[in-house]
Design a protein around this motif. Sequence first.
Motif, PDB file in Angstrom:
ATOM      1  N   GLU A  86       0.859  -1.178   0.000  1.00  0.00           N
ATOM      2  CA  GLU A  86       0.000   0.000   0.000  1.00  0.00           C
ATOM      3  C   GLU A  86       0.901   1.236   0.000  1.00  0.00           C
ATOM      4  N   LEU A  87       0.540   2.244  -0.773  1.00  0.00           N
ATOM      5  CA  LEU A  87       1.348   3.453  -0.912  1.00  0.00           C
ATOM      6  C   LEU A  87       0.666   4.624  -0.213  1.00  0.00           C
ATOM      7  N   PHE A  88       1.482   5.429   0.465  1.00  0.00           N
ATOM      8  CA  PHE A  88       0.981   6.635   1.116  1.00  0.00           C
ATOM      9  C   PHE A  88       1.918   7.777   0.750  1.00  0.00           C
ATOM     10  N   PHE A  89       1.357   8.834   0.172  1.00  0.00           N
ATOM     11  CA  PHE A  89       2.146   9.976  -0.275  1.00  0.00           C
ATOM     12  C   PHE A  89       1.873  11.162   0.639  1.00  0.00           C
ATOM     13  N   VAL A  90       2.926  11.847   1.035  1.00  0.00           N
ATOM     14  CA  VAL A  90       2.802  12.973   1.952  1.00  0.00           C
ATOM     15  C   VAL A  90       3.705  14.110   1.461  1.00  0.00           C
ATOM     16  N   GLN A  91       3.291  15.342   1.675  1.00  0.00           N
ATOM     17  CA  GLN A  91       4.043  16.503   1.204  1.00  0.00           C
ATOM     18  C   GLN A  91       5.322  16.758   2.001  1.00  0.00           C
ATOM     19  N   GLU A  92       5.325  16.435   3.281  1.00  0.00           N
ATOM     20  CA  GLU A  92       6.477  16.746   4.142  1.00  0.00           C
ATOM     21  C   GLU A  92       7.747  16.065   3.627  1.00  0.00           C
ATOM     22  N   LEU A  93       8.849  16.756   3.810  1.00  0.00           N
ATOM     23  CA  LEU A  93      10.148  16.163   3.511  1.00  0.00           C
ATOM     24  C   LEU A  93      10.509  15.201   4.640  1.00  0.00           C
ATOM     25  N   TRP A  94      11.398  14.255   4.367  1.00  0.00           N
ATOM     26  CA  TRP A  94      11.757  13.243   5.359  1.00  0.00           C
ATOM     27  C   TRP A  94      12.170  13.836   6.710  1.00  0.00           C
ATOM     28  N   PRO A  95      13.005  14.849   6.746  1.00  0.00           N
ATOM     29  CA  PRO A  95      13.397  15.359   8.076  1.00  0.00           C
ATOM     30  C   PRO A  95      12.231  15.948   8.864  1.00  0.00           C
ATOM     31  N   ASP A  96      11.198  16.404   8.165  1.00  0.00           N
ATOM     32  CA  ASP A  96      10.053  17.026   8.823  1.00  0.00           C
ATOM     33  C   ASP A  96       8.923  16.039   9.110  1.00  0.00           C
ATOM     34  N   PHE A  97       9.056  14.826   8.628  1.00  0.00           N
ATOM     35  CA  PHE A  97       8.022  13.810   8.813  1.00  0.00           C
ATOM     36  C   PHE A  97       8.019  13.394  10.278  1.00  0.00           C
ATOM     37  N   GLY A  98       6.889  13.614  10.945  1.00  0.00           N
ATOM     38  CA  GLY A  98       6.836  13.354  12.383  1.00  0.00           C
ATOM     39  C   GLY A  98       5.685  12.452  12.783  1.00  0.00           C
ATOM     40  N   LYS A  99       5.391  12.494  14.068  1.00  0.00           N
ATOM     41  CA  LYS A  99       4.368  11.616  14.645  1.00  0.00           C
ATOM     42  C   LYS A  99       3.007  11.828  13.987  1.00  0.00           C
ATOM     43  N   ALA A 100       2.616  13.072  13.796  1.00  0.00           N
ATOM     44  CA  ALA A 100       1.300  13.360  13.215  1.00  0.00           C
ATOM     45  C   ALA A 100       1.176  12.759  11.812  1.00  0.00           C
ATOM     46  N   GLU A 101       2.210  12.891  11.008  1.00  0.00           N
ATOM     47  CA  GLU A 101       2.197  12.342   9.652  1.00  0.00           C
ATOM     48  C   GLU A 101       2.192  10.806   9.688  1.00  0.00           C
ATOM     49  N   PHE A 102       2.941  10.254  10.635  1.00  0.00           N
ATOM     50  CA  PHE A 102       2.996   8.801  10.772  1.00  0.00           C
ATOM     51  C   PHE A 102       1.625   8.245  11.169  1.00  0.00           C
ATOM     52  N   VAL A 103       0.962   8.905  12.109  1.00  0.00           N
ATOM     53  CA  VAL A 103      -0.380   8.482  12.520  1.00  0.00           C
ATOM     54  C   VAL A 103      -1.344   8.588  11.342  1.00  0.00           C
ATOM     55  N   GLU A 104      -1.215   9.656  10.555  1.00  0.00           N
ATOM     56  CA  GLU A 104      -2.061   9.817   9.369  1.00  0.00           C
ATOM     57  C   GLU A 104      -1.834   8.663   8.384  1.00  0.00           C
ATOM     58  N   ALA A 105      -0.584   8.280   8.169  1.00  0.00           N
ATOM     59  CA  ALA A 105      -0.267   7.172   7.263  1.00  0.00           C
ATOM     60  C   ALA A 105      -0.849   5.858   7.785  1.00  0.00           C
ATOM     61  N   LEU A 106      -0.699   5.614   9.077  1.00  0.00           N
ATOM     62  CA  LEU A 106      -1.217   4.380   9.667  1.00  0.00           C
ATOM     63  C   LEU A 106      -2.745   4.342   9.633  1.00  0.00           C
ATOM     64  N   THR A 107      -3.376   5.483   9.874  1.00  0.00           N
ATOM     65  CA  THR A 107      -4.838   5.551   9.823  1.00  0.00           C
ATOM     66  C   THR A 107      -5.329   5.254   8.406  1.00  0.00           C
ATOM     67  N   SER A 108      -4.655   5.822   7.420  1.00  0.00           N
ATOM     68  CA  SER A 108      -4.995   5.561   6.027  1.00  0.00           C
ATOM     69  C   SER A 108      -4.837   4.072   5.709  1.00  0.00           C
ATOM     70  N   PHE A 109      -3.737   3.497   6.174  1.00  0.00           N
ATOM     71  CA  PHE A 109      -3.451   2.081   5.930  1.00  0.00           C
ATOM     72  C   PHE A 109      -4.533   1.193   6.560  1.00  0.00           C
ATOM     73  N   GLN A 110      -4.969   1.534   7.751  1.00  0.00           N
ATOM     74  CA  GLN A 110      -5.977   0.733   8.454  1.00  0.00           C
ATOM     75  C   GLN A 110      -7.311   0.715   7.724  1.00  0.00           C
ATOM     76  N   GLN A 111      -7.571   1.730   6.921  1.00  0.00           N
ATOM     77  CA  GLN A 111      -8.853   1.833   6.223  1.00  0.00           C
ATOM     78  C   GLN A 111      -8.852   1.114   4.883  1.00  0.00           C
ATOM     79  N   ARG A 112      -7.746   0.549   4.501  1.00  0.00           N
ATOM     80  CA  ARG A 112      -7.644  -0.087   3.191  1.00  0.00           C
ATOM     81  C   ARG A 112      -8.009  -1.571   3.275  1.00  0.00           C
TER      82      ARG A 112
END
Length: 121
Positions: A86-112
């Motif tokens: 499963e692919l998840f695309f996010v605007q943040e750059l890797w150094p700025d990718f944090g907990k909030a973005e990770f939770v968003e990715a996991l939430t998206s993954f759980q809905q698939r």
Amino acid sequence: MTKDNSRLQITVAVSYSGKYDAVQACTSIAQKVKDDHIQLKDINDNLIEQELETNCTEFPYPDLLIRTSGELRVSNFLLWQLAYTELFFVQELWPDFGKAEFVEALTSFQQRQRRYGGRDS
């Protein structure tokens, strides 16, 4: 359900090329055929997977690929291994990718609905 889980595996590939990985696997298999270690009829998905550079990990097939930086491509990363990822695309750059973005990715993954190449019935 997962509160007692203690393992998470993150794969980071530095200077890795999915195209090179596939070519080196094919080259290795071709050499084995040439040396009569295997026959052409022996070539299948499992043999190719054994020759890929990710054969050294317990989990060579990611469930989720998080692609940072707003790019909408996999960028030559794990081309064979991503077949059912499963692919998840996010605007943040890797150094700025944090907990909030990770939770968003996991939430998206759980809905698939994971079908692994199959169809809904």
